[in-house]
Design a protein around this motif. Structure first.
Motif, short mmCIF file in Angstrom:
data_model
loop_
_atom_site.label_atom_id
_atom_site.label_comp_id
_atom_site.label_asym_id
_atom_site.label_seq_id
_atom_site.Cartn_x
_atom_site.Cartn_y
_atom_site.Cartn_z
N MET A 1 45.26 35.62 28.68
CA MET A 1 45.74 36.90 29.21
C MET A 1 44.61 37.92 29.17
SD MET A 1 48.76 38.01 30.30
CE MET A 1 49.59 39.56 30.68
N LEU A 2 44.45 38.65 30.24
CA LEU A 2 43.43 39.68 30.28
C LEU A 2 43.81 40.84 29.38
CD1 LEU A 2 42.74 39.77 34.14
CD2 LEU A 2 41.35 38.67 32.37
N ASP A 3 42.80 41.39 28.67
CA ASP A 3 43.10 42.50 27.78
C ASP A 3 43.19 43.81 28.57
OD1 ASP A 3 40.47 43.50 28.19
OD2 ASP A 3 39.72 42.21 26.59
N LYS A 4 43.60 44.88 27.88
CA LYS A 4 43.85 46.17 28.55
C LYS A 4 42.57 46.74 29.16
CE LYS A 4 46.02 50.68 27.85
NZ LYS A 4 44.96 51.41 28.56
N GLU A 55 46.51 38.58 43.33
CA GLU A 55 47.02 37.22 43.11
C GLU A 55 47.37 37.03 41.64
OE1 GLU A 55 45.73 32.51 43.64
OE2 GLU A 55 44.33 34.10 44.20
N TYR A 56 46.55 37.60 40.77
CA TYR A 56 46.81 37.51 39.32
C TYR A 56 48.15 38.15 38.96
CZ TYR A 56 46.28 38.33 34.31
OH TYR A 56 46.48 38.39 32.95
N ARG A 57 48.40 39.34 39.48
CA ARG A 57 49.67 40.02 39.19
C ARG A 57 50.85 39.22 39.74
NH1 ARG A 57 47.69 45.86 40.72
NH2 ARG A 57 48.39 45.13 42.74
N GLY A 94 44.70 30.86 34.32
CA GLY A 94 43.42 30.72 33.62
C GLY A 94 42.25 30.74 34.58
N GLU A 95 42.41 30.07 35.73
CA GLU A 95 41.34 30.06 36.74
C GLU A 95 41.07 31.46 37.28
OE1 GLU A 95 42.64 27.37 39.72
OE2 GLU A 95 42.43 25.57 38.48
N ILE A 96 42.14 32.20 37.58
CA ILE A 96 41.98 33.54 38.13
C ILE A 96 41.34 34.47 37.10
CG2 ILE A 96 43.15 35.55 39.12
CD1 ILE A 96 45.35 33.66 40.09
N ARG A 101 36.74 37.80 35.58
CA ARG A 101 35.70 38.21 34.63
C ARG A 101 34.31 38.06 35.26
NH1 ARG A 101 39.25 35.51 30.67
NH2 ARG A 101 40.08 37.09 29.26
N VAL A 102 34.11 36.96 35.97
CA VAL A 102 32.82 36.75 36.65
C VAL A 102 32.61 37.83 37.71
CG1 VAL A 102 31.54 35.22 38.21
CG2 VAL A 102 32.73 34.26 36.23
#
Length: 361
Positions: A1-4, A55-57, A94-96, A101-102
């Motif tokens: 999970m992406l952090d804030k 897409e992530y959301r 996980g892929e997204i 991040r990249v």
């Protein structure tokens, strides 16, 4: 999970993208070509990140729906299907996250530029000069495979098929991002044609890859330049020999000296020499900035000695090894014919991994 922190950055990027879309629809902006061009360029650079973020959301929302279904669904078959969907969605999540991040890593501002490449024979005598010529051909063939233009700026030959130094320009969008890791010492191991005992010789060639600088990238005061004109020598033909067309430019503040004599026009030689000077000054500034970040960063080319190698081309074993990423492949003939995308790809991946680590991912 992406952090804030990452989510806040992504939200800011999305907001900026929406602002740019409004500007593109604004008649006032559309009426100013240079301004509109800048807006379109910035919007294009954000498009991929925004698409991934949306897409992530959507994936997070689908995951929540599937988990809710499992909690509320009494039908075992439906629950099993929901679990399969969750597994698939979590993998995609996980892929997204990795891709986002990249995408958020600050880009090298020079990545989309063309390049000026300098290849020089190092230790190894005539054999090093022969390999320098092969390296030049390798980069030329690589450029041709990508439909990029190649133009020689200056060259010094030492014998039949041997090059002491060659400087050339590769004009292609994104050429610097692909080739910047080629800088360093390239070592060759093979039995020279002149070696009667079959003993393997080791020699070296150095490569420097500079981002092609425009006048807006580097401001040069004309008063800082000392320009000399002289007769061209070497393989220029009699018409070149008769006229003073060769140019030598000395940048007094840095002490850099650039000369060009390959063209028959004094003006064209000056233009080429100035292009090299700008690129060297830009590379020097980039080097200075990076040195402030990493004091132990090694110089781009090194000494040209056999020990300071980035890659080894071993002819007896038909093998090429890039020592920075520990990657080895065979079919050396194909490599020297410009088939180096696999090597470059691994170097780019290694750069991304380092940047991700620094990014705090």
């Amino acid at each position: 999970m992406l952090d804030k922190v990452v989510l806040d950055k992504l939200a800011t990027v999305e907001q900026r993208s929406e602002e740019l879309e409004l500007q593109m629809a604004d008649p006032e902006v559309a009426g100013e070509y240079s301004r509109l061009e800048g807006v379109i360029k910035e919007h294009s650079s954000l498009r991929h990140i925004v698409a991934l973020f949306r897409e992530y959301r959507g994936t997070i929302d689908e995951l929540e729906d599937a988990r809710t279904l499992i909690r509320e669904e009494s039908d075992r078959q439906m629950a099993a299907l929901a679990r399969e969907e969750i597994e698939e969605l979590e993998g995609r999540q996980g892929e997204i996250e990795h891709d986002l991040r990249v995408a958020l890593i600050p880009k090298d501002p020079n990545d989309q530029k063309g390049v000026i490449v300098e290849v020089r024979a190092g230790t190894g005598g005539e054999e090093a000069g022969l390999f320098a010529a092969e390296m030049y051909r390798m980069y030329t063939r690589f450029a041709q495979r990508h439909s990029w233009g190649v133009e020689v700026i200056s060259s010094t030959e030492t014998g039949l098929g041997s090059i002491r130094e060659i400087i050339f320009q590769i004009d292609g969008n994104g050429a610097y991002s692909r080739l910047k890791h080629e800088s360093g010492t390239h070592r060759v191991q093979r039995v020279p044609v002149t070696e009667s005992s079959g003993r393997i010789h080791t020699s070296a060639t150095t490569v420097a890859v500079l981002p092609e600088a425009e006048e807006i990238d580097v401001q040069i005061d004309p008063d800082d330049l000392e320009i000399d004109v002289f007769l061209a020598g070497g393989h220029g033909g009699q018409s070149v020999q008769k006229n003073s067309t060769a140019i030598r430019i000395t940048h007094k503040p840095s002490g850099m000296v650039v000369q060009c004599q390959d063209e028959r026009s004094q003006l064209k030689n000056k233009e080429k020499a100035m292009a090299v000077l700008r690129s060297r000054l830009l590379a020097q500034e980039v080097e200075r900035q990076q040195a402030e970040i990493s004091q132990d960063r090694k110089s781009q080319v090194g000494t040209g000695d056999r020990s300071g190698r980035v890659r080894t081309y071993n002819f007896p074993q038909d093998r090429v090894t890039d020592h920075r990423v520990g990657y080895t492949r065979h079919n050396l003939e194909a490599v020297l014919d410009g088939e180096i995308d696999d090597i470059l790809h691994r170097l780019v991946e290694a750069e991304q991994a380092r940047n991700l680590e620094n990014f705090g991912a």
